[in-house]
Each structure stands twice: as C-alpha cells, then as structure tokens.
Design an enzyme around this catalytic site. Sequence first.
Site, PDB file in Angstrom:
ATOM      1  N   LYS A   8       0.780  -1.328  -0.085  1.00 31.93           N
ATOM      2  CA  LYS A   8       0.035  -0.051   0.120  1.00 31.93           C
ATOM      3  C   LYS A   8       1.097   1.275  -0.043  1.00 31.93           C
ATOM      4  CE  LYS A   8      -4.049   1.792   2.624  1.00 31.93           C
ATOM      5  NZ  LYS A   8      -4.827   2.033   3.782  1.00 31.93           N
TER       6      LYS A   8
ATOM      7  N   SER B 222      -9.728   2.015   2.976  1.00 36.48           N
ATOM      8  CA  SER B 222      -8.826   2.836   2.142  1.00 36.48           C
ATOM      9  C   SER B 222      -7.692   1.942   1.405  1.00 36.48           C
ATOM     10  CB  SER B 222      -7.907   3.966   2.982  1.00 36.48           C
ATOM     11  OG  SER B 222      -7.471   3.268   4.149  1.00 36.48           O
TER      12      SER B 222
ATOM     13  N   SER C  56     -10.199  -0.261   6.944  1.00 40.68           N
ATOM     14  CA  SER C  56      -9.454  -0.258   5.729  1.00 40.68           C
ATOM     15  C   SER C  56      -8.904  -1.479   4.979  1.00 40.68           C
ATOM     16  CB  SER C  56      -8.558   1.094   5.902  1.00 40.68           C
ATOM     17  OG  SER C  56      -9.006   2.212   5.846  1.00 40.68           O
TER      18      SER C  56
END
Lengths: 481, 489
Positions: free
Chosen positions: B76, B151, B175
Amino acid sequence: MEWETVIGLEVHVQLATKSKIFSGSSTAFGAEPNTQANAVDLAMPGTLPVPNEQALRYAIMFGLAIDAEINQRSIFDRKNYFYPDSPKGYQTTQMDEPIVGPGIVEVQMPNGDSKSIRIHHAHLEEDAGKSLHEDFHGSTGIDLNRAGTPLIEIVSEPDMRTSEEAVEFAKKLHAIVTSLGISDGHMSQGSMRFDVNVSVRPKGQGEYGTRTETKNLNSFKFMEEAIALEVERQIDVLEDGGSIYQETRLYNGETKVARSMRSKEEANDYRYFPCPDLLPIIIDSPYIEAIRSSLPELPDTRRSRFVDKYRLSSYDASILSSDKSTAEYFETVFNVCKDAKLAANWVMGELTAKLNSESLSIHESPISADNLGKLIERIIDHTISGKIAKQVFESIWNGEGNADVVIEAKGLKQVSDSSELESMVEDVMSKNPDQVANYHNADDVKRKKMIGFFVGQIMKVSKGQANPGMVNKILMQKLKD
Amino acid sequence: MHNKTLAELSKGLASGDFSSSELTKHYIGRIKQLDPTFNSFISVTEEQALAQATAADSRIASGNTTPLTGIPIAHKDIFCTAGVKTSCGSKMLDNFIPPYDATVVEKFNQSGVVSLGKTNMDEFAMGSSNESSFYGIVKNPWSLNCVPGGSSGGSAAAVAAQLAPASTGTDTGGSIRQPAALCGITGLKPTYGRVSRYGMIAFASSLDQAGPMTRTAEDAAMMLNIMAGVDEKDSTSMDQPTPDYTEQLNNDLTGLRIGIPKEYFGEGLTPAIEQAVQSAIKEYQSLGAIVKEISLPNTALAVPCYYIIAPSEASANLSRFDGVRYGYRCEDPEDLLDLYTRTREEGFGDEVKRRILIGTYALSAGFYDAYYKKAQQIRRLIKNDFVAAFEDVDVIMGPTVPNTAFEIGEKSNDPVSMYLEDIYTIPTNLAGLPGMSIPAGIIEGKPAGLQLIGNYFDEGRLLNVAHKFQQATDWHLQTPASQIKRVER
C-alpha cells in the site's frame, strides 16, 4: 500608593542528554545547521518518537532534588501550532499529568534571609528548532539541530516579591541542575531560559493584579532588567488610571526595550491532547528510589560541608558551592595547595575578576584548577611572594605554561639564599648611611615604620624576588649590630 | 501462475518449477496489461522488482531462504519505501521519495520478498471507497462500475484481479477488512501494537495498524509471520511472543465458542449479507463450534466516537505537511501564512480537509471535554464490552460490511452514509482488537465478507478459525475470472 510586585517564573532547562528526547540525533551545541536532525527530527512522514530514558531520569532527579512528588504515571501531550521551526506542527510536551509534581526551592538572599519558593510542577518537553533571519536575504533559514532537545520546564508559584528574589531563585535553580549534572547550565548557549510573569498590586491587597508574561530571557541580568522595566511600566499605567492587559511581551537585552508580542485575545488555541504515538510513562517506587539513592551532592548540602570542612565563612561557602563547576574547581585547587583560605581567595578574587572581565564561565577558564593550585603552592612554599604570584597568574592565563615553567622562564624565583640576601641588605645599608643612623636614634615605634623603607629598597634591588620574611629577619639582625 | 496462493508459489519456487524472475515478470506483465483498467497501482517498480527477483533467485540457489523468498507482493502506498515515491494517495506527497523504509517494508525486503510497486488508496487512508485518491478511482474487479472499498482499495483490487498474490494494507477503521470484503479476499487487521507503525504514514496513530491482504488465511499467516513483532522504532509496538502463525492453522474447532453480537444484525444490514453470515455460522457449527448470542451494547456509539478520535489525531498528524521541508509547496508564497494556507489548500483533497476541520474543532478550547474527552470515555466502554464478551467466547463473528460493493459515485457526496460502511469494523479498532474478513458468499456477482474478531494477540486463533472455514468451503477460491477475462480481451 505603595505597590507590591508579584513574580512567577517558568524556567526552561536543556537537559544534558547525549541524544534528543525522541530521536537518536546528537544534542551537541554549535554544529553546522541541520547536521544533527534525522528523519524523526525533520518530522518525515511515518516516523515515530521513541522516548529517551535518560531525559526521564534527569527530570526525576530534579524532582527529587526539590522534594517534589514524582508522578508514577505521566502523559505526553501534543501542543498544536504552526511555525517553521516546529517541524511536526506540534510540540510534544506534558500538560495535565507532568512527571514532577509540587515541590519547594529554598533560596538564600544576600542579606542572609532565606525564602521558600513553591514549585507548581515541572514537565518534560522538546525544544524547537531555530529560525535564522540574518543570512538569507528576504528569506528565513531553518536549523533543526536544536529541535527535539530535551527540556524540563519548571513552573513556580507566584511567590517572589522582588526582582532580586527572582534572580536568586533562578540562580538557585541553576545551582541545582548543574550540581545534579542534568544540565550544563550554559546560559549563553540557551541552556536555561526564563519566562517571567509579573503583576503589581497595592500593598496589602489580597488578590493578584493582572499579569503579563515576558518570554525567553536568557541571562540573570536581562531577567532582572526586564522585571524592573515591567514593574515600572505597570505602576505607571495604573497610577495614570489605566489598566494592565494580559499579554505576552518580549524584552530586548541589547536595546533595553520591551514590547508587546500578543494579547490574550490573539493567543493561540493549542488544542492540547494526549500524544497517541507515546504510551503513558509508568514508573514504580523502586525505580524512583534507585535514582534517589544515586543523587549527587546538592548545593545546600555542599554549602554546609564547605563551612564544616574548609572552615569557610557562610558567605564564601555559598558562593563557592553555588554551581557545580565552581565547587569542583575550588576543591581541586584545595586538593593541590591544601590551604582553603588561599584557595577560596584566589578563586573568588583574582580568578573570578579575570573571568568576568573576559565574560568567560569557570569551565572555560584558561587556567586549570590544577595549575592554580600549583601556583598557590609556590606561595605557600615561599618560592614566590603573593605579589609575584599575580604576575605569574597573568602569564599562566596568557598560555605561557604552568606556574613552575613561568617562574623558571622569567626568573621569578624568590631569593631565599641567606648569604645572597645578607649581601643585598649590607649593600642597601651602606648606600643609605643617613637612614641607618636615623634608625639607631629612633624609638621602637618609629623604627618599625623605618624598617619599611629598607625592605622596599631591598625588594627594588631584588625585583621583588627577595623572600620578605628572611629579609626582615636579616635586616633586624644587621641593624642591631 | 497467478492462480496460485502464496503457499503454492512458495512450494513452486522451492522445487524449481519457476524462478522468482519468471514469476515477477509474469506479474509485471499482468499489471501492465490489466491495471490500466483497474488503476490499483500508483507506482510499479519494475526495475527494482526484477533486481530483487534476481537476488532472490541467488538466495534460493544458495538455500538461504524464508518461506516467502522470491515471491512478489505489493505494498500500500502508505508504507515508506526508500528511493521509491510514497504518496499516501495525495497530491501533497506526489513528489515525496523517502530516504528510509517502513519497518514492515524492511522486514519483507530482508526476507527476500519482491516488491512489485505501490498500491492505490484513499488519500491519507481517509475513505471507504478509494474515491478520494489523488491518483483516481480504483475499479472493483468483480464489477467495474463499483468501488473496491477503501482505504486499502488498490491492495484489495490488485489481489482480487491477481495482479499480485498478496499485498500489505492498513486498517484504521476497517481499511483492510472492508475492501477485503468488497473484493472477495482475506484481510487481517492485527492487534494494535502487533505490527510496527514505523514508516507507515499516520492517519490516526492510536488506531492505525498494518496487516496482510491475501487470498487465503494460510497466506495471511505467512505474511503475518514476517510483519509481526516489537520494533524499537515504534514505542507503541508490543513485546509479545510471535508464534509461527502457520502452525496453528489446522487446530480442531470442536468446542470453539463463537459469539454473535446481536447489535451487528440490526437495521441497515442487507438481508442477503445476513444470510451469508448465517450460513457461515452454520458451517462453523458443523465443524464443532458452539454458537451463542452476545451483546456489545455500546456498538451504536462506535461510529460517532471514531469520527471524533480519528479526525482529532489526524488534524495533528497532518500538520507536518506544511510545504516547508518536503512534499507539495504552493508556488510563489507571499509570506509564511500564504505558504501554509495555499500549500494545504492545494495539496489536500476535500475528504482530508473535512477531517482536519472536524478534528481541529473537536480539540478546540471549550469543545474538548464535550467531544474528544467524551469520545475517549466511550472508547473505554466499547473496549469493556469486548473484554466482557471474551470472558465467555473465543471469537466473535458477524458481517464485515452491511452491503456488497456499491457503485462508484453512489456515496461520494454523502459522507455520513460512507462513514456507516465501517459500522462493524470500527469497534475493533477502538478496542485495539484483531479483526479479519474472509469471503463468505457471492451476492449478485459481488462478494460478501464474514468478519472474525479475536481477543488481544490471538491472531493465531483467528487465522486457524478462518483457515478451517476455507478448508470446508470454496468462497475464497472464487475469482472475478469472467470480469478479468473481459478486461484481458
């Protein structure tokens, strides 16, 4: 109307840890800008603070030295504000739960009185960086070397009534932190900085007047001046029928002028909240007791020891024990020369005067304590006289070597050879037959005064190097003949 | 090769069926071919990946390996990577190249894991749809007009579309788990303090936690073996034992006590999701587990509590993005105030600004007690609910999200309905507990997630419970194959 001044102090003390409070960067003073700022100090994204245990220990040592309560749980908070020298956009500090709770500092006033100043609390926090306005035309440079240097902020109660009390209190704090070894106490490098809260009230009134805060004073002298100026200003305003407004002020020690920085209305809302990157600091009693048992000697203890051990007057002892460097210097001098009175006189007299005239602190002295001790030793063993010693002191100060080297090189050794002295005496007597005759005709009282003349002549001939005790003895003998 | 799990790839590399270089090239090729459609990557680090693969192949040849040596994964874009742009999904950091690795990245590098690149995400991890990214929306591989969740939406989409066999993610209020549920993959948010946060760009420090996003629970265990552990650079990381999480995977579930919180089955839960969760629970009963209803009475307070605490912390965490030292700086600032104001006005997106404003407000003098302090008290109540529940049960189960993936744009103008996406995931972040989402059904072509919540540092049991389910069912093996095929054509 008679006015009473009320003063409270907030004192920032830089702790003498090797690394910063939340990062491994060095805290050494004077490095090239931004060479002591790592990713954490620069507040790079994703970096995290890791508390420095030594800073915590130092804060606890201070707390124990002022008999304060040590909080077994304390919290770091974030104080939010934007400024370029605050790289995270907040300062990590302690607000509601500081490490050190209420304590007491005893202050000795020059007139012999003592006064207790209450400490509200002391907390740990990080220092900011520096904005450099001078070297960048139209721009501002940022140096983050100092950002993250550990500080304790010591907050007093409004217990001081004169600027002298405030200065003595500040000096006492300086003595405590340097004695503990938790700060180098170098005022010129910003190791100790004062914010003074000042208000005035009609004498006898119970409630306090409105106070102002003058921030960031970095010497005892500036602090004294700033308080005096602010007290005068407040009294003037009040006597003219005006009001004092709560505000933050700045004092310029160079121009001797103070100005308002911001009013209460313009004050920041710092939005304090507990720092979620740092867990609460939990310490237990054994941890605290271990620190207590290893505390070094404190100024008050040292003062009474100096009185007992060295038979110094209380006044001399308090001056020599006030800070750790001076105390250590004095004790080293004593250990070499073994004469406390002479050691005290030289440290407080010649050395202090010279240091003051060149604005040096004792740890910057060009004459080491060892060398001063040796110099005094040469007085005691009659190698030189006290008067010649001052000349030798100058030479050592100027880097010409230690006492023996200087005495040797300049041929300042006292003449103690009796035959040499005898011939000097005879020489002077034969050149001054009238004075010798007068001496023989005079009474005892007059004779004593006349001896001075002969001694003076002999010292002149010997360039001050004749042993005065022996000269006296030989002279008396010869004049009797 | 891209159909394989980490466990299978690990065996394949060990037995020489393929090299790390071949594997890495294969995934890079897929990313180049397919990702223009999904947009799951912000940066693809082909050159570095191939170099890492070559190094991994020598390690394999010399026998100096870990189970994941030579396997490519994605990170990420919230994890700092030395020398590689780390944007956090924001214009503010579009030019930011960190000089250091996050601890998580460093650990994968040391294990010989190859990094394919950095995945797309909601800006500063603030969002549940990946629509707040500066780098554009990410498409859900199961349904291209739907969001992948957020997210960690890029990470979830990349794993679902088999552009990477696994990815790292972070979870502040859901997330990892919510996008895992919406993309039909397995996602684990460990206990707060289990994985180091160093080098992971902070959103809400007391809630953020990194975890694996994989196709199976076994793969998640392999990833967590590398990620978990105390870190001297993160003083909130905990010094707890780090077991080999793959060892407990096959433990028998007979007598396992599963708690079903009645509050997780109330208004707002899509009936089809509820059905999927109930079927999963039945499956567990057939595996020998005992199911009992429990109550977590303060559940309803979790979302409002979270939306005070997280923005409050974020408002301070994001103050460092001021245009002074790194990142975006506005052009020709007139003075300091102008520099700050325009840099932040131009550098941050709307959702980030909204949360900074909420947090700044909640911490302001006069409001602190009513908001932040109250929220902290509620947080304690929510934690106590869980502590009490875990006296009677071993694991808690319920839906991960109230619905399946929603359409792009559907909630982007309605922040509150977006915030309610995380209604079942937020409580575990507030309590600091580990939570997991595993695929448990497909509803109208879109995956449904089952959430498992464990006790503190009980990730081993969570992975075991998830793995046994995956041994008994095949929801986790479902892929959006037809969609991907369509994209391939």
